[in-house]
Write an enzyme that holds these catalytic residues in place. Structure first.
Site, PDB file in Angstrom:
ATOM      1  N   LYS A 147       8.451 -16.329 -11.352  1.00 41.04           N
ATOM      2  CA  LYS A 147       7.695 -15.162 -11.824  1.00 41.04           C
ATOM      3  C   LYS A 147       6.555 -15.639 -12.736  1.00 41.04           C
ATOM      4  O   LYS A 147       6.798 -16.426 -13.671  1.00 41.04           O
ATOM      5  CB  LYS A 147       8.642 -14.232 -12.586  1.00 41.04           C
ATOM      6  CG  LYS A 147       8.002 -12.927 -12.962  1.00 41.04           C
ATOM      7  CD  LYS A 147       9.010 -12.011 -13.622  1.00 41.04           C
ATOM      8  CE  LYS A 147       8.277 -10.814 -14.190  1.00 41.04           C
ATOM      9  NZ  LYS A 147       9.020 -10.158 -15.235  1.00 41.04           N
TER      10      LYS A 147
ATOM     11  N   PHE B  46      -4.852   3.267  14.646  1.00 37.79           N
ATOM     12  CA  PHE B  46      -5.102   4.296  13.650  1.00 37.79           C
ATOM     13  C   PHE B  46      -6.266   3.788  12.804  1.00 37.79           C
ATOM     14  O   PHE B  46      -6.464   2.582  12.680  1.00 37.79           O
ATOM     15  CB  PHE B  46      -3.879   4.491  12.742  1.00 37.79           C
ATOM     16  CG  PHE B  46      -2.932   5.557  13.214  1.00 37.79           C
ATOM     17  CD1 PHE B  46      -2.116   5.355  14.306  1.00 37.79           C
ATOM     18  CD2 PHE B  46      -2.860   6.777  12.546  1.00 37.79           C
ATOM     19  CE1 PHE B  46      -1.243   6.346  14.735  1.00 37.79           C
ATOM     20  CE2 PHE B  46      -1.991   7.771  12.960  1.00 37.79           C
ATOM     21  CZ  PHE B  46      -1.177   7.560  14.062  1.00 37.79           C
TER      22      PHE B  46
ATOM     23  N   ASN C 229       0.843  -1.197   0.000  1.00 34.33           N
ATOM     24  CA  ASN C 229       0.000   0.000   0.000  1.00 34.33           C
ATOM     25  C   ASN C 229       0.879   1.248   0.000  1.00 34.33           C
ATOM     26  O   ASN C 229       2.098   1.151  -0.071  1.00 34.33           O
ATOM     27  CB  ASN C 229      -0.966  -0.025   1.193  1.00 34.33           C
ATOM     28  CG  ASN C 229      -0.209  -0.129   2.491  1.00 34.33           C
ATOM     29  OD1 ASN C 229       0.549   0.769   2.852  1.00 34.33           O
ATOM     30  ND2 ASN C 229      -0.378  -1.250   3.196  1.00 34.33           N
TER      31      ASN C 229
ATOM     32  N   LYS D 146     -11.732  -3.726  18.280  1.00 24.92           N
ATOM     33  CA  LYS D 146     -10.338  -4.110  18.566  1.00 24.92           C
ATOM     34  C   LYS D 146      -9.969  -3.861  20.033  1.00 24.92           C
ATOM     35  O   LYS D 146      -8.832  -4.047  20.427  1.00 24.92           O
ATOM     36  CB  LYS D 146      -9.390  -3.373  17.625  1.00 24.92           C
ATOM     37  CG  LYS D 146      -9.700  -3.649  16.138  1.00 24.92           C
ATOM     38  CD  LYS D 146      -8.601  -3.196  15.204  1.00 24.92           C
ATOM     39  CE  LYS D 146      -9.048  -3.362  13.746  1.00 24.92           C
ATOM     40  NZ  LYS D 146      -7.941  -3.607  12.830  1.00 24.92           N
TER      41      LYS D 146
HETATM   42  O1  PMT Z   1       3.014   5.935   6.630  1.00 24.16           O
HETATM   43  P1  PMT Z   1       2.501   7.266   6.137  1.00 24.16           P
HETATM   44  O2  PMT Z   1       2.739   7.480   4.668  1.00 24.16           O
HETATM   45  O3  PMT Z   1       3.000   8.410   6.976  1.00 24.16           O
HETATM   46  O4  PMT Z   1       0.895   7.270   6.269  1.00 24.16           O
HETATM   47  C1  PMT Z   1       0.312   7.256   7.536  1.00 24.16           C
HETATM   48  C2  PMT Z   1      -0.896   6.293   7.589  1.00 24.16           C
HETATM   49  C3  PMT Z   1      -1.996   6.780   6.650  1.00 24.16           C
HETATM   50  C4  PMT Z   1      -0.458   4.874   7.172  1.00 24.16           C
HETATM   51  C5  PMT Z   1      -1.385   6.286   9.086  1.00 24.16           C
HETATM   52  O5  PMT Z   1      -1.777   7.595   9.439  1.00 24.16           O
HETATM   53  C6  PMT Z   1      -2.558   5.317   9.286  1.00 24.16           C
HETATM   54  O6  PMT Z   1      -3.711   5.650   9.124  1.00 24.16           O
HETATM   55  N1  PMT Z   1      -2.214   4.045   9.666  1.00 24.16           N
HETATM   56  C7  PMT Z   1      -3.188   2.954   9.794  1.00 24.16           C
HETATM   57  C8  PMT Z   1      -3.462   2.364   8.447  1.00 24.16           C
HETATM   58  C9  PMT Z   1      -4.434   1.187   8.518  1.00 24.16           C
HETATM   59  O7  PMT Z   1      -4.044   0.078   8.227  1.00 24.16           O
HETATM   60  O8  PMT Z   1      -5.634   1.487   8.953  1.00 24.16           O
HETATM   61  P2  PMT Z   1      -6.873   0.417   9.105  1.00 24.16           P
HETATM   62  O9  PMT Z   1      -8.027   1.275   9.346  1.00 24.16           O
HETATM   63  O10 PMT Z   1      -6.860  -0.515   7.933  1.00 24.16           O
HETATM   64  O11 PMT Z   1      -6.497  -0.425  10.387  1.00 24.16           O
HETATM   65  C10 PMT Z   1      -6.931  -0.077  11.689  1.00 24.16           C
HETATM   66  C11 PMT Z   1      -5.866  -0.377  12.708  1.00 24.16           C
HETATM   67  O12 PMT Z   1      -5.653  -1.801  12.774  1.00 24.16           O
HETATM   68  C12 PMT Z   1      -4.522   0.229  12.393  1.00 24.16           C
HETATM   69  O13 PMT Z   1      -3.959   0.697  13.596  1.00 24.16           O
HETATM   70  C13 PMT Z   1      -3.729  -0.919  11.812  1.00 24.16           C
HETATM   71  O14 PMT Z   1      -2.327  -0.784  12.089  1.00 24.16           O
HETATM   72  C14 PMT Z   1      -4.307  -2.131  12.543  1.00 24.16           C
HETATM   73  N2  PMT Z   1      -4.297  -3.369  11.746  1.00 24.16           N
HETATM   74  C15 PMT Z   1      -4.894  -3.418  10.536  1.00 24.16           C
HETATM   75  C16 PMT Z   1      -4.916  -4.610   9.837  1.00 24.16           C
HETATM   76  C17 PMT Z   1      -4.308  -5.752  10.385  1.00 24.16           C
HETATM   77  N3  PMT Z   1      -4.290  -6.901   9.740  1.00 24.16           N
HETATM   78  N4  PMT Z   1      -3.715  -5.675  11.584  1.00 24.16           N
HETATM   79  C18 PMT Z   1      -3.710  -4.507  12.285  1.00 24.16           C
HETATM   80  O15 PMT Z   1      -3.180  -4.438  13.394  1.00 24.16           O
END
Ligand code: PMT
Length: 403
Positions: free
Chosen positions: A287, A321, A208, A339
């Site tokens: 590949k 986040f 991503n 969560k």
């Molecule tokens: O890295 P940058 O370019 O500075 O950009 C910052 C950012 C946009 C990546 C950051 O601000 C941000 O939003 N990070 C969280 C991205 C994300 O995966 O969001 P989500 O809404 O999909 O996930 C929710 C939370 O669960 C997040 O804290 C994520 O880390 C966590 N997660 C998600 C999926 C997974 N399989 N395991 C997790 O722990």
């Protein structure tokens, strides 16, 4: 963050003196008022006029010019400055100060000042390793002086080894650390940053747009404020953060394992990483060739790392986040509950200046009880500070309520 700060920059005679010009630029760019003091030998490498022009202040080079009123002002600066940085610091200045010799303006200033002093040494590898230099550094450290470790690499003398001036970014980070409050002392914070990469074949992957900037800023600011920080990082181009334990991973499963292995004693986890929710069900050994026919990529889910942490009976303070493209508060609010988080930082990644890969962000912090705090567009460094302030405030509130 250096707005209104008074910094004294000591420059001594080594080839790395030209790099202190870059340091001066960074310090002034961040708002500091810098006064430069050069030793006589430093002026053989860079002219004082360069520092004078870039700092907008007179440069002091000789103890004997003290009679000039501007120089007397410099002596007064020793007591009203916020910090004195010596970069590069030669074996000579380190030796003089360690042994109480004050025979030029800079060594006199170091002895006259009561503000924190940071040495960024730069010298030949053998000089750096010499027992004399190491003894001097160790006695200065015991007296409360601060030191940067020089970097390794090819030195101007052609030798490869330790002795290069530390990166300007690392010196800037330490300057900010010395000027920051130690309000996170005692906190052990684990932060995740960057994207994950899930291989499709040896050449291709699912990933991503996360650059790691948000997580790296959080780690740097937390470290500066006294926290012990572990950063679990997906693949990024961000510079290795100074003073922080960094664990590099690629896949979501590797990130989950690295977090698990580093949880001991952790008081707070901040998941800023953009973890891939899915990975290819199969990874091709070769590949994949372009052939006629339909293509279909079968996916399987990755572990939800944060949800797993939220289920632990001994869960640390958990900060998630939420990267959303619509219904920001609704989706983020759902994630905080599902969560089992203490708070969530929601960002609309479609808003200009927010989310992936930019140096700024626009966030809303939602607490477990639904209370929401809005923040304007800010640099990711400032956003990091605001998130850490919020964590501290919530923890204090809970302590007051006896939770
Ligand atoms: O890295 P940058 O370019 O500075 O950009 C910052 C950012 C946009 C990546 C950051 O601000 C941000 O939003 N990070 C969280 C991205 C994300 O995966 O969001 P989500 O809404 O999909 O996930 C929710 C939370 O669960 C997040 O804290 C994520 O880390 C966590 N997660 C998600 C999926 C997974 N399989 N395991 C997790 O722990």
């Amino acid at each position: 963050m250096l707005q209104g700060k008074e910094i004294l920059l000591g420059v001594t005679g080594g080839i790395a003196a030209y790099k202190s010009v870059l340091l001066l630029r960074e310090l002034t760019k961040e708002g500091a008022n810098v006064n430069v003091i050069m030793t006589k030998s430093a002026t053989n490498f860079v002219g004082p006029l360069t520092f004078q022009t870039l700092s907008g202040n007179p440069v002091t080079t000789e103890i004997f010019t003290l009679f000039a009123s501007s120089e007397i002002g410099h002596v007064a600066l020793a007591s009203r400055a916020d910090l004195l940085v010596i970069a590069p610091a030669t074996a000579n200045i380190i030796g003089k100060i360690a042994n109480g010799i004050a025979d030029d303006f800079l060594s006199t200033m170091v002895m006259a000042t009561t503000v924190p002093v940071l040495f960024a040494p730069a010298m030949n590898t053998n000089m750096w390793a010499s027992p004399v230099v190491q003894r001097n550094i160790s006695s200065l450290k015991t007296m409360g002086y601060n030191f940067m470790e020089p970097a390794e690499g090819e030195l101007a003398c052609g030798v490869t080894g330790r002795g290069k001036l530390a990166d300007i970014d690392a010196i800037m980070d330490e300057v900010k650390a010395l000027l920051s409050p130690d309000d996170l002392k005692g906190e052990k914070i684990l932060i995740s940053a960057g994207p994950t990469e899930e291989a499709i074949d040896p050449a291709r992957c699912l990933t991503n747009r996360s650059s790691g900037k948000m997580g790296y800023n959080l780690a740097a600011v937390a470290r500066r404020r006294g926290a012990e920080v572990t950063l679990v990082s997906g693949p990024t181009a961000e510079l290795e953060a100074w003073g922080i334990k960094v664990v590099k991973v690629k896949t979501a499963v590797e990130m989950a394992n690295a977090i698990d292995a580093n949880l001991d004693g952790v008081t707070t986890v901040i998941m800023a990483a953009a973890v891939a929710d899915f990975r290819p069900a199969r990874q091709a050994a070769e590949k994949i060739k372009r052939e006629a026919g339909d293509y279909c990529l079968e996916l399987e889910p990755n572990p939800d790392i944060l949800a797993g942490l939220g289920r632990r009976p001994d869960k640390p303070f958990l900060v998630g986040f939420a990267a959303e493209t619509s219904k920001l508060l609704e989706h983020a609010g759902e994630k905080i509950q599902r969560k089992n988080l203490d708070m969530i930082v929601a960002n609309d990644v479609t808003a200009p200046g927010a989310g992936f890969s930019v140096d700024t962000n626009i966030i809303k912090i939602i607490d477990r009880d639904g209370q929401t705090t809005d923040f304007p567009l800010m640099s990711k460094e400032k956003v990091a500070g605001a998130i850490l302030d919020h964590i501290l405030a919530l923890k204090q509130k809970r302590r007051r309520q006896g939770q």
